[in-house]
Scaffold this active site. Structure first.
Site, mmCIF file in Angstrom:
data_model
loop_
_atom_site.group_PDB
_atom_site.id
_atom_site.type_symbol
_atom_site.label_atom_id
_atom_site.label_comp_id
_atom_site.label_asym_id
_atom_site.label_seq_id
_atom_site.Cartn_x
_atom_site.Cartn_y
_atom_site.Cartn_z
ATOM 1 N N HIS A 2 -31.743 5.508 -34.037
ATOM 2 C CA HIS A 2 -30.741 6.495 -33.625
ATOM 3 C C HIS A 2 -30.408 6.278 -32.150
ATOM 4 N N LYS A 3 -29.566 5.264 -31.909
ATOM 5 C CA LYS A 3 -29.249 4.848 -30.537
ATOM 6 C C LYS A 3 -28.761 6.012 -29.673
ATOM 7 N N PHE A 4 -27.988 6.930 -30.271
ATOM 8 C CA PHE A 4 -27.529 8.086 -29.496
ATOM 9 C C PHE A 4 -28.606 9.170 -29.429
ATOM 10 N N TRP A 5 -29.081 9.601 -30.576
ATOM 11 C CA TRP A 5 -29.982 10.761 -30.584
ATOM 12 C C TRP A 5 -31.290 10.504 -29.837
ATOM 13 N N ASN A 136 -20.283 23.476 -34.468
ATOM 14 C CA ASN A 136 -19.800 23.341 -35.840
ATOM 15 C C ASN A 136 -18.463 22.581 -35.830
ATOM 16 N N PHE A 137 -18.006 22.219 -37.006
ATOM 17 C CA PHE A 137 -16.695 21.593 -37.228
ATOM 18 C C PHE A 137 -16.533 20.266 -36.495
ATOM 19 N N LYS A 147 -16.869 4.362 -34.979
ATOM 20 C CA LYS A 147 -16.485 3.773 -33.690
ATOM 21 C C LYS A 147 -17.225 4.457 -32.539
ATOM 22 N N ALA A 150 -18.253 10.126 -32.244
ATOM 23 C CA ALA A 150 -19.035 11.359 -32.365
ATOM 24 C C ALA A 150 -19.971 11.578 -31.167
ATOM 25 N N THR A 172 -26.311 22.896 -37.911
ATOM 26 C CA THR A 172 -26.822 22.465 -39.215
ATOM 27 C C THR A 172 -26.035 21.236 -39.636
HETATM 28 S S1 NHW Z 1 -22.284 19.088 -39.942
HETATM 29 C C1 NHW Z 1 -20.741 18.417 -40.417
HETATM 30 C C2 NHW Z 1 -20.360 17.195 -39.645
HETATM 31 N N1 NHW Z 1 -19.054 16.703 -40.059
HETATM 32 C C3 NHW Z 1 -18.839 15.968 -41.144
HETATM 33 O O1 NHW Z 1 -19.747 15.570 -41.849
HETATM 34 C C4 NHW Z 1 -17.383 15.681 -41.467
HETATM 35 C C5 NHW Z 1 -17.149 14.323 -42.070
HETATM 36 N N2 NHW Z 1 -17.693 13.288 -41.199
HETATM 37 C C6 NHW Z 1 -17.165 12.968 -39.988
HETATM 38 O O2 NHW Z 1 -16.176 13.517 -39.538
HETATM 39 C C7 NHW Z 1 -21.764 20.588 -39.056
HETATM 40 C C8 NHW Z 1 -17.880 11.875 -39.216
HETATM 41 O O3 NHW Z 1 -18.663 11.116 -40.104
HETATM 42 C C9 NHW Z 1 -18.771 12.442 -38.078
HETATM 43 C C10 NHW Z 1 -19.553 11.314 -37.439
HETATM 44 C C11 NHW Z 1 -17.904 13.087 -37.013
HETATM 45 C C12 NHW Z 1 -19.790 13.463 -38.611
HETATM 46 N N3 NHW Z 1 -24.238 15.756 -36.476
HETATM 47 O O4 NHW Z 1 -18.829 8.304 -34.295
HETATM 48 P P1 NHW Z 1 -19.919 7.661 -35.054
HETATM 49 C C13 NHW Z 1 -21.510 20.246 -37.609
HETATM 50 O O5 NHW Z 1 -20.354 20.123 -37.210
HETATM 51 C C14 NHW Z 1 -24.424 10.719 -35.384
HETATM 52 C C15 NHW Z 1 -24.736 15.113 -35.395
HETATM 53 O O6 NHW Z 1 -19.916 6.176 -35.074
HETATM 54 P P2 NHW Z 1 -18.789 8.798 -37.454
HETATM 55 C C16 NHW Z 1 -22.672 20.089 -36.676
HETATM 56 C C17 NHW Z 1 -25.122 9.545 -36.049
HETATM 57 O O7 NHW Z 1 -26.484 9.877 -36.338
HETATM 58 N N4 NHW Z 1 -24.729 13.774 -35.237
HETATM 59 O O8 NHW Z 1 -20.002 8.226 -36.552
HETATM 60 C C18 NHW Z 1 -22.414 19.054 -35.587
HETATM 61 C C19 NHW Z 1 -24.962 8.466 -35.008
HETATM 62 O O9 NHW Z 1 -25.899 8.661 -33.952
HETATM 63 P P3 NHW Z 1 -27.241 7.760 -33.928
HETATM 64 C C20 NHW Z 1 -24.174 13.052 -36.223
HETATM 65 O O10 NHW Z 1 -19.278 8.784 -38.850
HETATM 66 C C21 NHW Z 1 -23.600 18.930 -34.676
HETATM 67 C C22 NHW Z 1 -23.581 8.760 -34.425
HETATM 68 O O11 NHW Z 1 -23.286 10.138 -34.772
HETATM 69 C C23 NHW Z 1 -23.629 13.648 -37.376
HETATM 70 O O12 NHW Z 1 -17.535 8.135 -37.130
HETATM 71 C C24 NHW Z 1 -23.355 17.950 -33.545
HETATM 72 C C25 NHW Z 1 -22.527 7.871 -35.043
HETATM 73 O O13 NHW Z 1 -21.300 8.201 -34.452
HETATM 74 C C26 NHW Z 1 -23.689 15.041 -37.478
HETATM 75 N N5 NHW Z 1 -23.216 15.724 -38.542
HETATM 76 O O14 NHW Z 1 -18.690 10.331 -36.974
HETATM 77 C C27 NHW Z 1 -24.520 17.888 -32.593
HETATM 78 N N6 NHW Z 1 -23.152 12.680 -38.171
HETATM 79 O O15 NHW Z 1 -28.057 8.261 -32.787
HETATM 80 C C28 NHW Z 1 -24.530 19.061 -31.651
HETATM 81 C C29 NHW Z 1 -23.379 11.518 -37.537
HETATM 82 O O16 NHW Z 1 -27.919 7.975 -35.259
HETATM 83 C C30 NHW Z 1 -25.633 18.948 -30.625
HETATM 84 N N7 NHW Z 1 -24.000 11.723 -36.369
HETATM 85 O O17 NHW Z 1 -26.809 6.330 -33.745
HETATM 86 C C31 NHW Z 1 -25.638 20.103 -29.634
HETATM 87 C C32 NHW Z 1 -24.505 19.971 -28.603
HETATM 88 C C33 NHW Z 1 -24.377 21.185 -27.687
HETATM 89 C C34 NHW Z 1 -25.566 21.259 -26.744
HETATM 90 C C35 NHW Z 1 -25.408 22.477 -25.709
HETATM 91 C C36 NHW Z 1 -26.658 22.579 -24.628
HETATM 92 C C1 EN5 Z 2 -22.411 23.019 -41.746
HETATM 93 N N1 EN5 Z 2 -22.018 24.376 -41.632
HETATM 94 O O1 EN5 Z 2 -23.239 18.394 -50.853
HETATM 95 C C2 EN5 Z 2 -22.168 22.522 -43.127
HETATM 96 N N2 EN5 Z 2 -22.710 20.453 -51.518
HETATM 97 O O2 EN5 Z 2 -25.614 21.463 -53.402
HETATM 98 C C3 EN5 Z 2 -22.279 21.034 -43.179
HETATM 99 N N3 EN5 Z 2 -23.239 20.264 -55.027
HETATM 100 O O3 EN5 Z 2 -21.913 21.605 -53.826
HETATM 101 C C4 EN5 Z 2 -23.327 20.539 -44.105
HETATM 102 N N4 EN5 Z 2 -22.083 15.514 -56.103
HETATM 103 O O4 EN5 Z 2 -24.990 20.531 -56.955
HETATM 104 C C5 EN5 Z 2 -22.856 20.420 -45.493
HETATM 105 N N5 EN5 Z 2 -23.548 21.244 -58.498
HETATM 106 C C6 EN5 Z 2 -23.872 19.895 -46.466
HETATM 107 C C7 EN5 Z 2 -23.403 20.105 -47.881
HETATM 108 C C8 EN5 Z 2 -22.239 19.213 -48.269
HETATM 109 C C9 EN5 Z 2 -21.614 19.572 -49.581
HETATM 110 C C10 EN5 Z 2 -22.584 19.410 -50.703
HETATM 111 C C11 EN5 Z 2 -23.615 20.451 -52.631
HETATM 112 C C12 EN5 Z 2 -24.727 21.438 -52.362
HETATM 113 C C13 EN5 Z 2 -22.833 20.831 -53.891
HETATM 114 C C14 EN5 Z 2 -22.685 20.653 -56.322
HETATM 115 C C15 EN5 Z 2 -21.622 19.697 -56.788
HETATM 116 C C16 EN5 Z 2 -22.117 18.293 -56.944
HETATM 117 C C17 EN5 Z 2 -21.022 17.365 -57.332
HETATM 118 C C18 EN5 Z 2 -21.548 15.956 -57.364
HETATM 119 C C19 EN5 Z 2 -23.835 20.776 -57.300
HETATM 120 C C20 EN5 Z 2 -24.527 21.563 -59.507
HETATM 121 C C21 EN5 Z 2 -24.362 23.051 -59.842
HETATM 122 C C22 EN5 Z 2 -25.197 23.498 -61.019
HETATM 123 C C23 EN5 Z 2 -24.685 24.853 -61.537
HETATM 124 C C24 EN5 Z 2 -25.505 25.334 -62.695
HETATM 125 C C25 EN5 Z 2 -26.963 25.396 -62.353
HETATM 126 C C26 EN5 Z 2 -27.488 24.084 -61.810
HETATM 127 C C27 EN5 Z 2 -26.666 23.617 -60.642
#
Ligand code: NHW
Ligand code: EN5
Length: 388
Positions: A2-5, A136-137, A147, A150, A172
């Protein structure tokens, strides 16, 4: 790995279980004058913006970015579809900072391509109430993934949080990062089993027909508990007292005051629903339950485009058994047209989910703190915190 974390003040994998490290802040705060005053550098084509979530235009741009690029399940069948009203609610709680709503645009086209947010929250960890940011978000457009954008976004939100003299955060994620304070399981309760099966959200169980399945998940038309009603503005003081007392038993939980309860728990149509049980004699509020509305887009189905999901939020039972309270929540959610009711195994949920016909999902949710160490990972039942 985890180069960043590895460079961040978070619990590292190598330290898991090492109870000789002190609990609390990992790094001390620095004087505000030493906080970097200029934004981090983005790659040439991009620029930072602060998103004004008061305006319909900005809200719509953020909504569209997330609706097309935010979180999907592991098989890319569903994508979270937070509504515009939900985003405005989630991002403007009491004391919010506009500077923590951060976008990235393409300079040439002005297109919004990435987003991250923080909102302020007082979170208690053991006996310490800590001012934190809830992050979040975080979203990067699908075409700009991998790239390393993040890490820059995370550093920039961290800088802007520091500028407000706040040094900790909670977040989360569905992915494992260094290192979870707890790992929770998603559970799902079918309300509209036919649709859930048709769209691939769930499957017909072994030796089950559709009609037996529909019968299995049937619910009454209206709540069972006498005195069960929607929360109203005048309930804010009693709900705050009830919730404060209840959340005290958990190791990590928000510290809600009346303003927070009014914002986070007063019903808001298609965003958050809250109900309580009032004793008709004493007019005491004895129990409370709530859920928030987060639909998912169904990707590539001929017949349906969205899945209407309710997510269990904060519940408090003192007189009505939690099982009955949550059953009433299922009944009102079904009545309001939700397809599924989701819950995590946090707080006291584990004890009632099976009985209420929830089944475990294929997703987990990992909880994290930034710049705050806890020596032991928590059981989900020790967590009193639900993030959106
Ligand atoms: S979790 C939902 C996050 N969003 C998504 O999953 C949406 C779909 N995915 C994306 O948009 C709820 C991209 O895949 C994202 C990553 C943007 C996720 N948290 O840019 P690179 C939240 O919003 C690390 C933290 O190349 P990418 C919570 C990964 O481990 N880190 O990747 C957010 C790697 O680092 P490493 C995450 O796929 C909390 C690096 O990013 C992560 O183009 C944030 C790679 O970057 C995640 N969910 O973009 C932290 N996913 O060290 C807040 C990947 O392993 C911390 N990575 O090399 C606290 C800040 C405030 C402190 C205040 C004192
Ligand atoms: C930060 N605020 O995976 C949020 N959802 O189980 C970011 N599965 O809906 C973090 N794959 O199990 C988000 N159906 C992390 C969650 C990302 C979204 C996600 C899961 C959670 C989900 C469903 C659909 C799966 C589709 C195939 C699932 C089974 C339901 C079944 C109903 C009857 C009783 C047994 C279970």
């Amino acid at each position: 790995r985890h180069k960043f974390w590895e460079t961040q003040p978070v619990g590292q994998f190598k330290d898991v279980g090492n109870s000789t490290l002190p609990e609390g802040p990992i790094e001390p705060p620095t004087p505000l004058s030493e906080v970097k005053q200029e934004p981090y550098n983005l790659p040439g084509p991009y620029e930072w913006i602060t998103c004004d979530m008061d305006t319909k235009e900005m809200c719509a741009e953020v909504y569209n970015l997330l609706a097309n690029n935010y979180v999907e399940d592991d098989e890319n069948m569903f994508r979270f579809n937070y509504s515009k009203d939900f985003l405005q609610w989630a991002l403007r709680p009491p004391g919010y900072y506009r500077s923590w709503h951060i976008g990235v645009r393409v300079k040439s086209s002005k297109k919004l391509v990435a987003f991250i947010t923080g909102v302020p929250a007082r979170i208690r960890a053991k006996n310490n109430i800590v001012n934190m940011a809830e992050i979040n978000f975080l979203c990067v457009h699908k075409k700009l993934r991998s790239k390393r954008l993040a890490p820059v976004m995370i550093k920039e939100v961290t800088r802007r949080v520091h500028m407000e003299n706040i040094w900790q955060a909670a977040y989360t994620a569905g992915v494992v990062l260094p290192t979870p304070i707890s790992t929770c399981q998603y559970w799902h309760r079918s309300l509209n089993p036919k649709k859930l099966i048709d769209v691939g959200f769930s499957r017909l169980g072994a030796r089950m027909t559709m009609s037996r399945t529909i019968k299995l998940y049937k619910l009454p038309d209206s709540p069972i508990t006498p005195g069960f009603r929607k929360m109203e503005l005048h309930d804010v003081p009693s709900v705050t007292r009830l919730l404060k007392d209840y959340l005290n038993q958990f190791i990590v939980a928000p510290d809600f005051d009346e303003n927070d309860v009014e914002h986070w728990l007063l019903p808001k149509e298609d965003v958050v629903d809250s109900f309580l049980v009032e004793n008709p004699e004493t007019r005491d509020v004895t129990d409370f339950c709530s859920f928030y509305t987060l639909p998912s887009t169904i990707l590539g189905n001929q017949n349906y485009s969205t899945l209407k999901a309710a997510y269990s939020y904060y519940n408090v039972s003192t007189k009505t058994p939690l099982l009955q309270l949550m059953n009433d929540a299922l009944i009102v959610a079904k009545k309001k047209g939700y397809d599924v009711f989701n819950a995590l195994d946090v707080m006291e949920n584990e004890g009632i989910l099976k009985e209420l016909k929830f089944g475990p999902g294929d997703g987990q949710l990992h909880y994290y703190l930034y710049n705050y160490r806890l020596n032991q990972p928590l059981r989900p039942s020790e967590l009193g915190l639900v993030l959106l």
